[in-house]
Write a protein that holds these residues in place. Structure first.
Motif, PDB file in Angstrom:
ATOM      1  N   LEU A  35      -8.983   4.344   2.504  1.00  0.00           N
ATOM      2  CA  LEU A  35      -8.354   3.766   3.685  1.00  0.00           C
ATOM      3  C   LEU A  35      -7.853   4.892   4.578  1.00  0.00           C
ATOM      4  O   LEU A  35      -7.192   5.816   4.104  1.00  0.00           O
ATOM      5  CB  LEU A  35      -7.180   2.887   3.246  1.00  0.00           C
ATOM      6  CG  LEU A  35      -6.481   2.079   4.310  1.00  0.00           C
ATOM      7  CD1 LEU A  35      -7.418   1.008   4.860  1.00  0.00           C
ATOM      8  CD2 LEU A  35      -5.253   1.411   3.714  1.00  0.00           C
ATOM      9  N   LYS A  63      -1.154  -6.980   5.738  1.00  0.00           N
ATOM     10  CA  LYS A  63      -2.596  -7.201   5.851  1.00  0.00           C
ATOM     11  C   LYS A  63      -2.856  -8.678   6.151  1.00  0.00           C
ATOM     12  O   LYS A  63      -2.302  -9.557   5.503  1.00  0.00           O
ATOM     13  CB  LYS A  63      -3.268  -6.796   4.541  1.00  0.00           C
ATOM     14  CG  LYS A  63      -4.765  -6.859   4.548  1.00  0.00           C
ATOM     15  CD  LYS A  63      -5.314  -6.297   3.250  1.00  0.00           C
ATOM     16  CE  LYS A  63      -6.820  -6.241   3.279  1.00  0.00           C
ATOM     17  NZ  LYS A  63      -7.338  -5.503   2.130  1.00  0.00           N
ATOM     18  N   PRO A  81      -5.611  -4.975   9.532  1.00  0.00           N
ATOM     19  CA  PRO A  81      -6.593  -4.739   8.474  1.00  0.00           C
ATOM     20  C   PRO A  81      -5.962  -4.269   7.169  1.00  0.00           C
ATOM     21  O   PRO A  81      -6.603  -4.278   6.125  1.00  0.00           O
ATOM     22  CB  PRO A  81      -7.504  -3.672   9.058  1.00  0.00           C
ATOM     23  CG  PRO A  81      -6.679  -2.981  10.086  1.00  0.00           C
ATOM     24  CD  PRO A  81      -5.697  -3.977  10.601  1.00  0.00           C
ATOM     25  N   THR A  82      -4.696  -3.852   7.213  1.00  0.00           N
ATOM     26  CA  THR A  82      -3.965  -3.427   6.030  1.00  0.00           C
ATOM     27  C   THR A  82      -2.476  -3.517   6.351  1.00  0.00           C
ATOM     28  O   THR A  82      -2.100  -3.875   7.460  1.00  0.00           O
ATOM     29  CB  THR A  82      -4.355  -1.985   5.611  1.00  0.00           C
ATOM     30  OG1 THR A  82      -3.762  -1.695   4.348  1.00  0.00           O
ATOM     31  CG2 THR A  82      -3.928  -0.964   6.638  1.00  0.00           C
ATOM     32  N   SER A  83      -1.637  -3.200   5.403  1.00  0.00           N
ATOM     33  CA  SER A  83      -0.194  -3.190   5.674  1.00  0.00           C
ATOM     34  C   SER A  83       0.216  -1.805   6.162  1.00  0.00           C
ATOM     35  O   SER A  83      -0.403  -0.797   5.831  1.00  0.00           O
ATOM     36  CB  SER A  83       0.587  -3.571   4.414  1.00  0.00           C
ATOM     37  OG  SER A  83       0.276  -2.723   3.326  1.00  0.00           O
ATOM     38  N   GLY A  84       1.270  -1.788   6.986  1.00  0.00           N
ATOM     39  CA  GLY A  84       1.732  -0.512   7.513  1.00  0.00           C
ATOM     40  C   GLY A  84       2.714  -0.703   8.658  1.00  0.00           C
ATOM     41  O   GLY A  84       3.272  -1.777   8.847  1.00  0.00           O
ATOM     42  N   ALA A 109      -1.135   3.246   8.092  1.00  0.00           N
ATOM     43  CA  ALA A 109      -1.272   2.496   6.849  1.00  0.00           C
ATOM     44  C   ALA A 109      -0.256   3.000   5.828  1.00  0.00           C
ATOM     45  O   ALA A 109      -0.008   4.208   5.740  1.00  0.00           O
ATOM     46  CB  ALA A 109      -2.683   2.641   6.305  1.00  0.00           C
ATOM     47  N   ASP A 110       0.321   2.088   5.056  1.00  0.00           N
ATOM     48  CA  ASP A 110       1.276   2.488   4.018  1.00  0.00           C
ATOM     49  C   ASP A 110       0.609   2.648   2.656  1.00  0.00           C
ATOM     50  O   ASP A 110       1.238   3.066   1.695  1.00  0.00           O
ATOM     51  CB  ASP A 110       2.452   1.511   3.947  1.00  0.00           C
ATOM     52  CG  ASP A 110       2.050   0.088   3.596  1.00  0.00           C
ATOM     53  OD1 ASP A 110       0.903  -0.145   3.156  1.00  0.00           O
ATOM     54  OD2 ASP A 110       2.903  -0.810   3.775  1.00  0.00           O
ATOM     55  N   GLY A 111      -0.682   2.297   2.570  1.00  0.00           N
ATOM     56  CA  GLY A 111      -1.418   2.444   1.317  1.00  0.00           C
ATOM     57  C   GLY A 111      -1.157   1.354   0.298  1.00  0.00           C
ATOM     58  O   GLY A 111      -1.719   1.362  -0.784  1.00  0.00           O
ATOM     59  N   GLU A 113      -1.560  -2.078   0.848  1.00  0.00           N
ATOM     60  CA  GLU A 113      -2.473  -3.212   0.993  1.00  0.00           C
ATOM     61  C   GLU A 113      -1.774  -4.547   0.708  1.00  0.00           C
ATOM     62  O   GLU A 113      -2.361  -5.435   0.087  1.00  0.00           O
ATOM     63  CB  GLU A 113      -3.685  -3.051   0.077  1.00  0.00           C
ATOM     64  CG  GLU A 113      -4.639  -1.950   0.473  1.00  0.00           C
ATOM     65  CD  GLU A 113      -5.588  -2.356   1.586  1.00  0.00           C
ATOM     66  OE1 GLU A 113      -6.403  -3.260   1.402  1.00  0.00           O
ATOM     67  OE2 GLU A 113      -5.485  -1.737   2.659  1.00  0.00           O
ATOM     68  N   GLN A 114      -0.554  -4.699   1.155  1.00  0.00           N
ATOM     69  CA  GLN A 114       0.199  -5.946   0.928  1.00  0.00           C
ATOM     70  C   GLN A 114      -0.255  -7.013   1.904  1.00  0.00           C
ATOM     71  O   GLN A 114      -0.244  -6.792   3.122  1.00  0.00           O
ATOM     72  CB  GLN A 114       1.698  -5.714   1.101  1.00  0.00           C
ATOM     73  CG  GLN A 114       2.299  -4.839   0.046  1.00  0.00           C
ATOM     74  CD  GLN A 114       3.777  -4.600   0.309  1.00  0.00           C
ATOM     75  OE1 GLN A 114       4.165  -4.229   1.413  1.00  0.00           O
ATOM     76  NE2 GLN A 114       4.583  -4.815  -0.704  1.00  0.00           N
ATOM     77  N   TRP A 115      -0.631  -8.182   1.383  1.00  0.00           N
ATOM     78  CA  TRP A 115      -1.101  -9.299   2.205  1.00  0.00           C
ATOM     79  C   TRP A 115       0.067 -10.123   2.732  1.00  0.00           C
ATOM     80  O   TRP A 115       1.087 -10.266   2.062  1.00  0.00           O
ATOM     81  CB  TRP A 115      -2.005 -10.213   1.390  1.00  0.00           C
ATOM     82  CG  TRP A 115      -3.413  -9.731   1.288  1.00  0.00           C
ATOM     83  CD1 TRP A 115      -3.918  -8.893   0.326  1.00  0.00           C
ATOM     84  CD2 TRP A 115      -4.492 -10.038   2.160  1.00  0.00           C
ATOM     85  NE1 TRP A 115      -5.248  -8.671   0.565  1.00  0.00           N
ATOM     86  CE2 TRP A 115      -5.631  -9.369   1.678  1.00  0.00           C
ATOM     87  CE3 TRP A 115      -4.610 -10.832   3.299  1.00  0.00           C
ATOM     88  CZ2 TRP A 115      -6.873  -9.465   2.302  1.00  0.00           C
ATOM     89  CZ3 TRP A 115      -5.838 -10.919   3.918  1.00  0.00           C
ATOM     90  CH2 TRP A 115      -6.946 -10.244   3.422  1.00  0.00           C
TER      91      TRP A 115
END
Length: 130
Positions: A35, A63, A81-84, A109-111, A113-115
């Motif tokens: 990512l 995300k 597209p992702t969390s951040g 991005a925070d890495g 990937e939290q939905w």
């Protein structure tokens, strides 16, 4: 008007025939790309109207969360597209042959990937179009 028996069809000769170079891609397995740390998301997703941001600089997003809503007859909503963290809403180069700049949401991005919370639909045909 020219009769079909009078028309001449000209053959297409030549063209571009680059080397295939398949050996470069068939020797390694498909891999998953990492990512990127920074994502630049254009508000204009097509030839229609750009979406309107519904977030602000500094917001933490998840995300799948809507970050820009459709704003016209031909427009598309934009989802994270992702969390951040949203770090900017500014003009950036967009993927266009002209080298145009347009308004984009910039996200770090925070890495994780939290939905966001999802609301699955059993049958999309039962929903209204709007």
């Amino acid at each position: 008007m020219i009769a079909s028996s009078e028309r001449k069809i000209w053959p297409l000769v030549g063209g571009v025939h680059p080397e295939e170079n398949k050996h470069q891609s068939t020797g390694c397995p498909i891999s998953v790309l990492p990512l990127p740390a920074t994502l630049v998301l254009p508000l204009l997703q097509h030839a229609g109207t750009p979406a309107d941001p519904v977030i602000s600089v500094g917001d933490k997003v998840l995300k799948g969360q809507m970050i820009a809503k459709a704003s016209g007859f031909v427009s598309a909503a934009l989802h994270a597209p992702t969390s951040g963290i949203i770090t900017a809403i500014e003009n950036r180069p967009i993927p266009h042959a002209s080298g145009f700049y347009d308004l984009c949401i910039v996200m770090e991005a925070d890495g994780l990937e939290q939905w966001c919370e999802l609301a699955p639909v059993a049958d999309y045909r039962q929903l209204s179009p709007c």
